[in-house]
Design a protein around this motif. Structure first.
Motif: not given
Length: 144
Positions: A86-90, A97-108, A16-24, A94-95
C-alpha cells in the motif's frame, strides 16, 4: 465491489488487531500436540512441530460474543502482505479507520482529505485488501 464482500473485508480489518493478538497468544501458550500419529518425546522437537503447524482456529471476544476464526494466520499474512504494497495514504487510512477505529470525519480532517477522495481511497483499499484475502484463502469468491 459487492456490498457483502465489502462488509466481510471491513469486519476482518476492524478485528485484525484482536485476531493477530489471539494468534500470538496461541503461539505463546505451551500446548501438547500430537504429530505423525504418536507423541513426540523430545520437547524441543515437539515445540518445533507446534510452531510450524498452522493454527486451525482462534477465538476473539467482540462485545459479549465469542467469535470463532478459522485459520487466522491466513488473515494475518494477507493483511501484512497487503500493507507492504500500500502507498502511505492507504496505509495511514487503514491504520486510522480500521485499526484505530476513528470516525470517518476524524480521518478526513486528520489526513486532509475531501469526502470524495476519502471514499475513493476506502474503496481502493478494500478492493486491494479483498484480492490479498482471496489469494491467502481467507475469502472465497462464489458464482452466486
Amino acid at each position: 465491489m459487492h456490498i457483502k464482500l465489502k462488509k466481510q473485508v471491513e469486519w476482518y480489518l476492524y478485528h485484525y488487531q484482536d485476531i493477530k493478538g489471539a494468534v500470538l497468544q496461541a503461539r505463546l501458550d505451551p500446548v501438547k500436540k500430537k504429530a505423525g500419529g504418536g507423541w513426540i518425546q523430545d520437547p524441543t522437537g515437539q515445540e518445533a512441530v507446534s510452531n510450524i503447524t498452522p493454527l486451525r482456529e482462534v477465538y476473539i471476544v467482540d462485545g459479549k460474543a465469542r467469535i470463532h476464526i478459522d485459520y487466522p494466520e491466513r488473515l494475518v499474512e494477507a493483511v501484512e502482505s497487503c500493507e507492504c504494497e500500500l502507498n502511505a495514504v492507504l496505509r495511514e487510512l487503514c491504520e486510522r479507520k480500521y485499526y484505530g477505529k476513528q470516525r470517518s470525519i476524524n480521518c478526513m480532517v486528520a489526513m486532509g482529505l475531501t469526502r470524495d477522495v476519502y471514499y475513493a481511497a476506502i474503496n481502493e483499499l478494500l478492493q486491494i485488501m479483498s484480492l490479498y484475502m482471496v489469494e491467502h484463502r481467507v475469502l472465497k469468491i462464489s458464482k452466486k
